[in-house]
Enzyme design. Structure first.
Site, mmCIF file in Angstrom:
data_model
loop_
_atom_site.group_PDB
_atom_site.id
_atom_site.type_symbol
_atom_site.label_atom_id
_atom_site.label_comp_id
_atom_site.label_asym_id
_atom_site.label_seq_id
_atom_site.Cartn_x
_atom_site.Cartn_y
_atom_site.Cartn_z
ATOM 1 N N THR A 91 0.846 -1.199 0.000
ATOM 2 C CA THR A 91 0.000 0.000 0.000
ATOM 3 C C THR A 91 0.881 1.248 0.000
ATOM 4 O O THR A 91 0.666 2.187 -0.787
ATOM 5 C CB THR A 91 -0.924 -0.010 1.242
ATOM 6 O OG1 THR A 91 -1.750 -1.179 1.162
ATOM 7 C CG2 THR A 91 -1.781 1.234 1.308
ATOM 8 N N ASN A 162 -6.317 -9.667 -7.231
ATOM 9 C CA ASN A 162 -6.322 -10.362 -5.949
ATOM 10 C C ASN A 162 -7.623 -11.113 -5.687
ATOM 11 O O ASN A 162 -7.649 -12.079 -4.951
ATOM 12 C CB ASN A 162 -6.056 -9.380 -4.797
ATOM 13 C CG ASN A 162 -6.892 -8.127 -4.873
ATOM 14 O OD1 ASN A 162 -6.970 -7.483 -5.916
ATOM 15 N ND2 ASN A 162 -7.532 -7.762 -3.784
ATOM 16 N N SER A 210 4.988 -7.325 -2.278
ATOM 17 C CA SER A 210 4.851 -7.297 -0.816
ATOM 18 C C SER A 210 5.315 -8.614 -0.198
ATOM 19 O O SER A 210 4.957 -9.695 -0.673
ATOM 20 C CB SER A 210 3.359 -7.082 -0.500
ATOM 21 O OG SER A 210 3.154 -6.887 0.873
ATOM 22 N N CYS A 336 -15.223 -3.711 4.263
ATOM 23 C CA CYS A 336 -16.042 -3.386 5.429
ATOM 24 C C CYS A 336 -15.815 -1.941 5.818
ATOM 25 O O CYS A 336 -14.693 -1.523 6.014
ATOM 26 C CB CYS A 336 -15.656 -4.262 6.608
ATOM 27 S SG CYS A 336 -15.942 -5.986 6.275
HETATM 28 N N1 PLP Z 1 -2.350 -4.839 -4.160
HETATM 29 C C1 PLP Z 1 -2.918 -6.050 -4.208
HETATM 30 C C2 PLP Z 1 -3.268 -6.645 -5.528
HETATM 31 C C3 PLP Z 1 -3.157 -6.752 -3.022
HETATM 32 O O1 PLP Z 1 -3.724 -7.961 -3.069
HETATM 33 C C4 PLP Z 1 -2.803 -6.148 -1.789
HETATM 34 C C5 PLP Z 1 -3.129 -6.817 -0.516
HETATM 35 O O2 PLP Z 1 -4.158 -7.487 -0.408
HETATM 36 C C6 PLP Z 1 -2.198 -4.884 -1.805
HETATM 37 C C7 PLP Z 1 -1.991 -4.260 -3.015
HETATM 38 C C8 PLP Z 1 -1.765 -4.223 -0.540
HETATM 39 O O3 PLP Z 1 -0.682 -4.946 0.023
HETATM 40 P P1 PLP Z 1 -0.154 -4.665 1.496
HETATM 41 O O4 PLP Z 1 -0.986 -5.507 2.399
HETATM 42 O O5 PLP Z 1 1.286 -5.096 1.499
HETATM 43 O O6 PLP Z 1 -0.302 -3.216 1.764
#
Ligand code: PLP
Length: 389
Positions: A91, A162, A210, A336
């Site tokens: 993020t 995701n 990440s 949520c």
């Molecule tokens: N982008 C995608 C596609 C994700 O699946 C996620 C987490 O679910 C993120 C960004 C954010 O990752 P982080 O939890 O490391 O901030």
């Protein structure tokens, strides 16, 4: 119902017995820490605790550990170490990358909130949305028309979704963006460790991954940039991360991230072929035992570990709760808020249906899952769906 704590999951050295679930099928949310990663991290909590900016020998050892981790992260994605900048989460990395965007931003409507909310905030709701079709795919012709009409844009898309696992055609999109001198920012969080990546040979401007999605720890992520000289200073202070992101580094997490990337690279094909078998078994089992359900994005190229299934007439939140009571962890993709639950924006974008979005469940598997677990999930799903209907 009492969950049968974790016995089935104690494979590949990862033991989920402390979790209140027997079957963990929510690996796109986060993955368990690989024991080998924990082992690599442990000395950096204990004996090798020094500040990597300190000039003494223990400090050098910590900064060398960071350098090794940087090279490992770079290796996983086919980048060079100088292109890798550590931060605390994807993020943060996405916010950082987009804060550096040169042009008006065009982002797909199925991006993670890290992209969509940042862009809405920073660009005051003025950004262009790239639509997806019913299969979750981008329309490259429409993007070309947009690039042609609007001049250079900063394009922000994910490599793999995701919620559905749908994989965007990053190679083609990168070539298209390059033709229109438009930088491409890629959220590669779900693709890392699941797809082969070659940053060096793709005209991508920046990319984020990440640690906690690749069996590493929470608290470390990487922003990978084509041209480090063009990267802005994100946090001002003591000058860490080549003066771009100050703050004492999270050394154990960064070391763990490096170790996890090495394991992900070495085992990528083997892990993905195992997980694909399980995912296919799960899908064919559910489709044959449960009437009126369908797989979202089934005709698209998808990650091997992800299955997003719509169950007609079933409230996904209720279903996830019942599965949880059976000791099965899945997710609905809902966001949520304080007082409301908002059904998945991804499934809504694909189906244009609030109803379908509120009937969809995501199963995300990993190499530590087993066939026994899949069998258990198939029978729990058919029982729960029949009960709820
Ligand atoms: N982008 C995608 C596609 C994700 O699946 C996620 C987490 O679910 C993120 C960004 C954010 O990752 P982080 O939890 O490391 O901030």
């Amino acid at each position: 119902m009492t969950a049968d704590y974790g016995r089935e999951s104690a494979v590949n050295g990862i033991d989920l017995t402390i979790m209140s679930t027997t079957v963990y099928f929510d690996n796109n949310a986060t993955t368990p820490l690989d024991p080998a990663v924990l082992e690599a991290m442990t000395p950096y909590f204990t004996t090798h605790f020094a500040n990597p900016s300190s000039a003494h020998t223990p400090g050098h050892m910590a900064s060398q550990a960071i350098a090794r981790a940087r090279a490992r992260v770079a290796h996983l994605v086919g980048a060079s170490a100088e292109q890798v900048f550590f931060c605390s989460s994807a993020t943060e990395g996405i916010n950082w990358a987009l804060s550096n965007a040169k042009y008006p931003i065009a982002a797909s409507e199925v991006e993670h909130a890290a992209t969509l909310k940042y862009v809405r905030h920073a660009r005051n709701d003025e950004f262009m949305t790239l639509k997806v079709d019913a299969h979750g795919n981008l329309d490259l012709d429409a993007i070309e028309t947009l690039l042609c009409r609007e001049g250079p844009l900063s394009v922000a898309v994910m490599w793999a979704n995701n919620e559905t696992g749908v994989v965007f055609p990053i190679r083609e999109l990168a070539a298209l963006c390059e033709r229109y001198a438009s930088p491409l920012h890629v959220d590669a969080v779900q693709a890392a460790g699941k797809l082969h990546m070659d940053f060096a040979h793709l005209p991508i401007s920046s990319m984020v991954i990440s640690a906690h999605k690749v069996f590493g720890p929470k608290g470390a992520a990487a922003l990978i940039v084509r041209d480090p000289t063009e990267l802005n200073t994100w946090i001002h202070g003591g000058g860490q991360e080549s003066r771009r992101r100050s703050g004492t580094e999270n050394v154990p997490a960064i070391v763990g991230f490096g170790a996890a990337c090495d394991l992900a690279r070495e085992n990528l094909d083997q892990r993905q072929s195992h997980v694909r078998q399980l995912r296919d078994m799960l899908e064919s089992g559910i489709l044959s035992h449960v009437p009126k359900c369908s797989i979202n994005g089934v005709s698209s190229v998808r990650l091997a570990n992800t299955s997003n299934i719509g169950f007609e007439g079933v409230d996904a939140e209720a279903m996830a709760g019942c599965l949880d009571a059976h000791g099965i962890a899945v997710s609905t993709g809902s966001a949520c808020h304080a007082t409301t639950i908002e059904p998945s924006h991804v499934i809504r974008a694909m189906t244009r249906s609030f109803q379908k979005a509120s009937e969809s469940i995501r199963f995300s598997l990993s190499h530590v899952n087993t066939q026994t677990e899949v069998t258990k999930v198939i029978s729990a799903v058919s029982e729960v769906v029949a009960g709820l209907r």
